[in-house]
Motif scaffolding. Structure first.
Motif, PDB file in Angstrom:
ATOM      1  N   ALA A  96      13.633  92.690  59.922  1.00 43.01           N
ATOM      2  CA  ALA A  96      14.491  91.726  59.236  1.00 43.01           C
ATOM      3  C   ALA A  96      15.582  92.351  58.367  1.00 43.01           C
ATOM      4  CB  ALA A  96      13.640  90.789  58.382  1.00 43.01           C
ATOM      5  N   ALA A 122       8.331  95.969  76.366  1.00 43.38           N
ATOM      6  CA  ALA A 122       9.707  95.932  76.892  1.00 43.38           C
ATOM      7  C   ALA A 122      10.606  96.506  75.805  1.00 43.38           C
ATOM      8  CB  ALA A 122      10.072  94.516  77.282  1.00 43.38           C
ATOM      9  N   GLY A 123      11.365  95.669  75.102  1.00 42.88           N
ATOM     10  CA  GLY A 123      12.217  96.181  74.021  1.00 42.88           C
ATOM     11  C   GLY A 123      11.460  96.369  72.715  1.00 42.88           C
ATOM     12  N   GLY A 124      10.302  95.736  72.642  1.00 44.52           N
ATOM     13  CA  GLY A 124       9.448  95.878  71.459  1.00 44.52           C
ATOM     14  C   GLY A 124       9.922  95.084  70.243  1.00 44.52           C
ATOM     15  N   LEU A 168       7.207  92.407  69.948  1.00 40.59           N
ATOM     16  CA  LEU A 168       5.863  92.983  69.967  1.00 40.59           C
ATOM     17  C   LEU A 168       5.601  93.895  68.764  1.00 40.59           C
ATOM     18  CD1 LEU A 168       3.201  93.394  71.450  1.00 40.59           C
ATOM     19  CD2 LEU A 168       4.294  95.173  72.819  1.00 40.59           C
ATOM     20  N   ALA A 207      14.816  92.168  84.254  1.00 42.67           N
ATOM     21  CA  ALA A 207      14.054  91.932  83.024  1.00 42.67           C
ATOM     22  C   ALA A 207      14.409  92.906  81.907  1.00 42.67           C
ATOM     23  CB  ALA A 207      12.559  92.016  83.326  1.00 42.67           C
ATOM     24  N   ALA A 238      19.630  87.271  67.260  1.00 38.67           N
ATOM     25  CA  ALA A 238      19.364  88.408  66.370  1.00 38.67           C
ATOM     26  C   ALA A 238      20.647  89.159  65.981  1.00 38.67           C
ATOM     27  CB  ALA A 238      18.330  89.326  66.992  1.00 38.67           C
ATOM     28  N   ILE A 262      19.100  94.905  67.035  1.00 41.55           N
ATOM     29  CA  ILE A 262      17.987  94.289  67.753  1.00 41.55           C
ATOM     30  C   ILE A 262      18.413  93.947  69.183  1.00 41.55           C
ATOM     31  CG2 ILE A 262      16.495  92.242  67.824  1.00 41.55           C
ATOM     32  CD1 ILE A 262      16.536  92.424  64.685  1.00 41.55           C
ATOM     33  N   THR A 280      15.104  92.705  75.172  1.00 42.04           N
ATOM     34  CA  THR A 280      15.463  92.514  76.585  1.00 42.04           C
ATOM     35  C   THR A 280      15.459  91.041  77.006  1.00 42.04           C
ATOM     36  OG1 THR A 280      13.182  92.642  77.388  1.00 42.04           O
ATOM     37  CG2 THR A 280      14.385  94.740  77.135  1.00 42.04           C
ATOM     38  N   GLY A 294      11.991  90.143  78.279  1.00 42.64           N
ATOM     39  CA  GLY A 294      11.059  90.045  77.159  1.00 42.64           C
ATOM     40  C   GLY A 294      11.174  88.702  76.468  1.00 42.64           C
ATOM     41  N   ALA A 325       9.896  85.968  78.894  1.00 44.46           N
ATOM     42  CA  ALA A 325       8.446  86.071  79.105  1.00 44.46           C
ATOM     43  C   ALA A 325       7.653  85.699  77.848  1.00 44.46           C
ATOM     44  CB  ALA A 325       8.070  87.491  79.534  1.00 44.46           C
ATOM     45  N   ALA A 347      13.345  80.505  70.461  1.00 42.39           N
ATOM     46  CA  ALA A 347      14.318  81.393  71.109  1.00 42.39           C
ATOM     47  C   ALA A 347      15.287  80.614  71.985  1.00 42.39           C
ATOM     48  CB  ALA A 347      13.584  82.449  71.920  1.00 42.39           C
ATOM     49  N   ILE A 390       2.682  83.094  83.448  1.00 44.76           N
ATOM     50  CA  ILE A 390       2.486  84.485  83.899  1.00 44.76           C
ATOM     51  C   ILE A 390       0.990  84.798  83.945  1.00 44.76           C
ATOM     52  CG2 ILE A 390       2.815  86.938  83.337  1.00 44.76           C
ATOM     53  CD1 ILE A 390       5.346  86.385  82.028  1.00 44.76           C
ATOM     54  N   LEU A 397       7.223  90.027  84.607  1.00 41.84           N
ATOM     55  CA  LEU A 397       8.451  89.300  84.922  1.00 41.84           C
ATOM     56  C   LEU A 397       9.505  90.341  85.311  1.00 41.84           C
ATOM     57  CD1 LEU A 397       9.968  86.471  82.725  1.00 41.84           C
ATOM     58  CD2 LEU A 397      11.386  88.184  83.830  1.00 41.84           C
ATOM     59  N   ASP A 419      19.632  84.674  62.801  1.00 40.36           N
ATOM     60  CA  ASP A 419      18.241  84.288  62.597  1.00 40.36           C
ATOM     61  C   ASP A 419      17.831  83.285  63.675  1.00 40.36           C
ATOM     62  OD1 ASP A 419      17.922  85.832  60.404  1.00 40.36           O
ATOM     63  OD2 ASP A 419      17.796  84.204  58.946  1.00 40.36           O
ATOM     64  N   TYR A 420      16.519  83.163  63.830  1.00 42.63           N
ATOM     65  CA  TYR A 420      16.039  82.090  64.691  1.00 42.63           C
ATOM     66  C   TYR A 420      16.548  80.765  64.135  1.00 42.63           C
ATOM     67  CZ  TYR A 420      12.762  84.999  67.312  1.00 42.63           C
ATOM     68  OH  TYR A 420      12.202  85.935  68.133  1.00 42.63           O
TER      69      TYR A 420
HETATM   70  C1  LIG Z   1      14.690  90.099  62.952  1.00 43.19           C
HETATM   71  C2  LIG Z   1      14.658  89.544  64.342  1.00 43.19           C
HETATM   72  C3  LIG Z   1      15.409  88.436  64.667  1.00 43.19           C
HETATM   73  C4  LIG Z   1      15.383  87.897  65.943  1.00 43.19           C
HETATM   74  N1  LIG Z   1      16.124  86.791  66.194  1.00 43.19           N
HETATM   75  C5  LIG Z   1      16.062  86.241  67.426  1.00 43.19           C
HETATM   76  C6  LIG Z   1      16.804  85.053  67.719  1.00 43.19           C
HETATM   77  O1  LIG Z   1      17.543  84.527  66.888  1.00 43.19           O
HETATM   78  N2  LIG Z   1      16.659  84.514  68.947  1.00 43.19           N
HETATM   79  C7  LIG Z   1      15.859  85.088  69.913  1.00 43.19           C
HETATM   80  O2  LIG Z   1      15.782  84.557  71.009  1.00 43.19           O
HETATM   81  N3  LIG Z   1      15.182  86.205  69.674  1.00 43.19           N
HETATM   82  C8  LIG Z   1      15.258  86.795  68.455  1.00 43.19           C
HETATM   83  N4  LIG Z   1      14.534  87.936  68.225  1.00 43.19           N
HETATM   84  C9  LIG Z   1      13.644  88.462  69.291  1.00 43.19           C
HETATM   85  C10 LIG Z   1      14.374  89.343  70.291  1.00 43.19           C
HETATM   86  O3  LIG Z   1      15.316  88.592  71.018  1.00 43.19           O
HETATM   87  C11 LIG Z   1      13.365  90.010  71.227  1.00 43.19           C
HETATM   88  O4  LIG Z   1      14.037  91.047  71.804  1.00 43.19           O
HETATM   89  C12 LIG Z   1      12.797  89.191  72.364  1.00 43.19           C
HETATM   90  O5  LIG Z   1      12.251  87.993  71.969  1.00 43.19           O
HETATM   91  C13 LIG Z   1      11.658  89.923  73.070  1.00 43.19           C
HETATM   92  O6  LIG Z   1      12.180  90.880  73.889  1.00 43.19           O
HETATM   93  P1  LIG Z   1      11.636  92.354  73.868  1.00 43.19           P
HETATM   94  O7  LIG Z   1      12.230  93.029  75.027  1.00 43.19           O
HETATM   95  O8  LIG Z   1      11.871  92.956  72.549  1.00 43.19           O
HETATM   96  O9  LIG Z   1      10.078  92.130  74.174  1.00 43.19           O
HETATM   97  P2  LIG Z   1       8.781  92.835  73.583  1.00 43.19           P
HETATM   98  O10 LIG Z   1       8.735  92.699  72.117  1.00 43.19           O
HETATM   99  O11 LIG Z   1       8.639  94.203  74.143  1.00 43.19           O
HETATM  100  O12 LIG Z   1       7.670  91.911  74.254  1.00 43.19           O
HETATM  101  C14 LIG Z   1       7.399  90.588  73.798  1.00 43.19           C
HETATM  102  C15 LIG Z   1       6.218  90.019  74.572  1.00 43.19           C
HETATM  103  O13 LIG Z   1       6.568  89.714  75.911  1.00 43.19           O
HETATM  104  C16 LIG Z   1       5.819  90.491  76.838  1.00 43.19           C
HETATM  105  N5  LIG Z   1       6.768  90.984  77.857  1.00 43.19           N
HETATM  106  C17 LIG Z   1       7.968  91.581  77.596  1.00 43.19           C
HETATM  107  N6  LIG Z   1       8.619  91.844  78.746  1.00 43.19           N
HETATM  108  C18 LIG Z   1       7.820  91.399  79.745  1.00 43.19           C
HETATM  109  C19 LIG Z   1       7.970  91.375  81.152  1.00 43.19           C
HETATM  110  N7  LIG Z   1       9.053  91.857  81.771  1.00 43.19           N
HETATM  111  N8  LIG Z   1       6.959  90.840  81.891  1.00 43.19           N
HETATM  112  C20 LIG Z   1       5.852  90.345  81.283  1.00 43.19           C
HETATM  113  N9  LIG Z   1       5.672  90.333  79.946  1.00 43.19           N
HETATM  114  C21 LIG Z   1       6.644  90.852  79.180  1.00 43.19           C
HETATM  115  C22 LIG Z   1       5.201  91.617  76.027  1.00 43.19           C
HETATM  116  O14 LIG Z   1       3.985  92.050  76.568  1.00 43.19           O
HETATM  117  C23 LIG Z   1       5.039  90.969  74.664  1.00 43.19           C
HETATM  118  O15 LIG Z   1       3.868  90.224  74.622  1.00 43.19           O
HETATM  119  C24 LIG Z   1      14.568  88.507  66.956  1.00 43.19           C
HETATM  120  C25 LIG Z   1      13.820  89.658  66.666  1.00 43.19           C
HETATM  121  C26 LIG Z   1      13.845  90.186  65.359  1.00 43.19           C
HETATM  122  C27 LIG Z   1      13.031  91.401  65.059  1.00 43.19           C
END
Ligand SMILES: Cc1cc2nc3c(=O)[nH]c(=O)nc-3n(C[C@H](O)[C@H](O)[C@H](O)COP(=O)(O)OP(=O)(O)OC[C@H]3O[C@@H](n4cnc5c(N)ncnc54)[C@H](O)[C@@H]3O)c2cc1C
Ligand code: FES
Ligand code: FES
Lengths: 161, 279
Positions: free
Chosen positions: A49, B31-33, B36, B73, B101, B105, B110, B113, B116, B122, B160, B166, B191-192
């Motif tokens: 954050a 994925a991007g974490g 997670l 993905a 975000a 971020i 991703t 992510g 999924a 979101a 899933i 995905l 922000d969300y």
């Molecule tokens: C401060 C902050 C603000 C944010 N604001 C927003 C916002 O305004 N709007 C918004 O939409 N998002 C927001 N996000 C979230 C951001 O968009 C994340 O990147 C997204 O939600 C998850 O993508 P990731 O790649 O980081 O997934 P990860 O964190 O790596 O994974 C999330 C979950 O999905 C699962 N997963 C991921 N990829 C796959 C796949 N290919 N197949 C199966 N399962 C999978 C993982 O196992 C885990 O459980 C915010 C994040 C933060 C930290």
């Protein structure tokens, strides 16, 4: 299946090689960098954050609290200590001249976001600067001075003119 | 706080990732974490191993194929936002992502992510439902496609299976002159949303022929609003009526930012803004 909770990783930090370091898989990059002595990377919330922990990974800003050290294996990391391009020297000067830092806790993160702004090589309105730095909390300045500093930097570097 | 102990595995390819997932119920895809790792830092879950899928090249492709924009993905939000094809065929997606975000971020988070994970607040899941995107899943017994409208089941619950990953999201393009809209109300840029709306409208001679809305940040998953849309085909926008009808479409759920009534209020405001933008 079982895997180890420790791994050996190597990376480049501020143009220096750091090879074969043992790290716990759960440790995030921010803690890893601080343990190595790069204390300019600050940790505030560890939830993504506040933005105080931003560093550059292969030239892109990322939250070091939301990346594992092991994910940085083989990558090129820049912390605030290594932000030494001529453009970033101008930016740092502008931050000082505009009083854009008070306690300094947010400043390294702000500089990383400013790096992204400068890198995109285009003009920004004050509103757009505010949008870009919206992911970085500052508890001291009220942001006005930071927007001034970024605007000043853009003018001095002549981005997108 | 610091995350609990877990191990880490970098998947060599898709089959490898699916294999590890299949053999270990407590393995979790990394994925991007960006969703997670915050939950791990807060110790909200306790996975045995994180399977990092970021080195799987085929998951990073963005292409146009057979009338679909296919987004791999592992494409980061920043990559999608700045992709030329996306800007050409589905510019609304770039507008949406600019509100997801913050830059640091978006550089890691991703597309797959976000879709999924299915966070009800979101933007991307709601947009996928609006255009009924095809969600491509790969598991031990092969590949299958689920339509976005069928994909979201409940709070963070999707269709899933535990051995599935995905792999891409396919958005239909050139949809019969559909105009697409996006708007949201947030406390701070990035922000969300406290409440958000994606909508599509088909008009003929200035008459609305088809209206579709999907709300986010309002309930347990992306929320469609069929009765509200039906009403607007035959009536002018009117805040009080719309708020009432929305409440019959959606079970508004409160969160830390707002009460359920506040969410209904903001949703009605968003509908008003969208209808105004149209006229
Ligand atoms: C401060 C902050 C603000 C944010 N604001 C927003 C916002 O305004 N709007 C918004 O939409 N998002 C927001 N996000 C979230 C951001 O968009 C994340 O990147 C997204 O939600 C998850 O993508 P990731 O790649 O980081 O997934 P990860 O964190 O790596 O994974 C999330 C979950 O999905 C699962 N997963 C991921 N990829 C796959 C796949 N290919 N197949 C199966 N399962 C999978 C993982 O196992 C885990 O459980 C915010 C994040 C933060 C930290
Ligand atoms: S410490 Fe990383 S965002 Fe706050
Ligand atoms: S200068 Fe103190 S937090 Fe920004």
């Amino acid at each position: 299946m079982s895997y180890s909770n420790k791994v050996i990783i190597s990376m480049v930090i501020n143009n220096e090689n750091y090879d074969d370091l043992t790290v716990e898989t759960r440790q995030h990059l921010g803690d890893f960098l601080r343990d190595l002595g790069f204390k300019g990377t600050h940790l505030g919330c560890e939830q993504g954050a506040c933005g105080a922990c931003n560093v550059l990974v292969d030239g892109e800003s990322v939250r070091s609290c939301l990346m594992l050290a092991v994910q940085a294996n083989g990558k090129n990391i820049t912390t605030v200590e290594g932000l030494e391009t001529s453009e970033m020297e101008i930016v740092k000067d502008c931050f000082v001249k505009n009083n854009a830092m008070q306690c300094g806790f947010c400043s390294s993160g702000m500089l990383m976001t400013t790096y992204e702004i400068i890198k995109s090589k285009r003009k920004y309105s004050r509103e757009e600067i505010r949008e870009m730095i919206s992911g970085n909390y500052c508890r001291c300045t009220g942001y006005q001075a930071i927007v001034d500093a970024v605007e000043d930097s853009l003018n001095k570097i002549n981005v997108g003119m | 706080m610091k995350s609990p102990a877990f191990s880490y595995y970098e998947a060599k390819d898709l089959a490898d990732a699916i294999n590890v997932k299949k053999t270990d119920d407590d393995a979790v895809i990394l994925a991007g974490g960006q969703s997670l790792l915050p939950t791990l830092n807060m110790r909200l879950s306790n996975p045995s191993v994180l399977i990092d899928i970021s080195e799987i090249k085929e998951l990073r492709e963005i292409k146009i194929e057979d009338g679909f924009l296919c987004i791999g993905a592992m494409s980061s939000h920043s990559k999608v936002m700045n992709n030329k094809d996306v800007n050409e065929v589905l510019p609304i997606l770039c507008k949406i992502l600019s509100q997801v975000a913050h830059p640091a971020i978006r550089n890691k988070g991703t597309h797959g992510g976000s879709v999924a994970y299915g966070d009800p607040a979101a933007e991307l899941p709601a947009f996928a439902v609006l255009v009924d995107a095809q969600i491509v899943l790969s598991g031990f017994s092969g590949e299958r496609i689920v339509s976005a409208k069928e994909f979201y089941k409940g709070l963070f619950e999707t269709s899933i299976n535990s051995d599935e990953i995905l792999t891409s999201v396919k958005y239909p393009i050139n949809q019969n002159n559909k105009q697409l809209f996006f708007d949201e109300i947030t406390r701070r840029h990035g922000d969300y949303a406290m409440a958000g709306l994606v909508g599509s409208i088909v008009q003929k001679n200035k008459i609305n022929e088809e209206i579709n809305f999907v709300f986010f940040g309002t309930g347990d998953k992306p929320n469609e609003a069929p009765k509200t849309c039906e009403y607007l085909l035959n009536n002018e926008y009117n805040y009080t009526d719309i708020k009432d009808i929305l409440k019959t479409d959606i079970e508004f759920a409160s969160d830390i930012s707002s009460s359920s009534d506040m969410k209904a209020h903001l949703s009605a405001i968003l509908v008003g803004r969208m209808m105004k933008e149209l006229n």
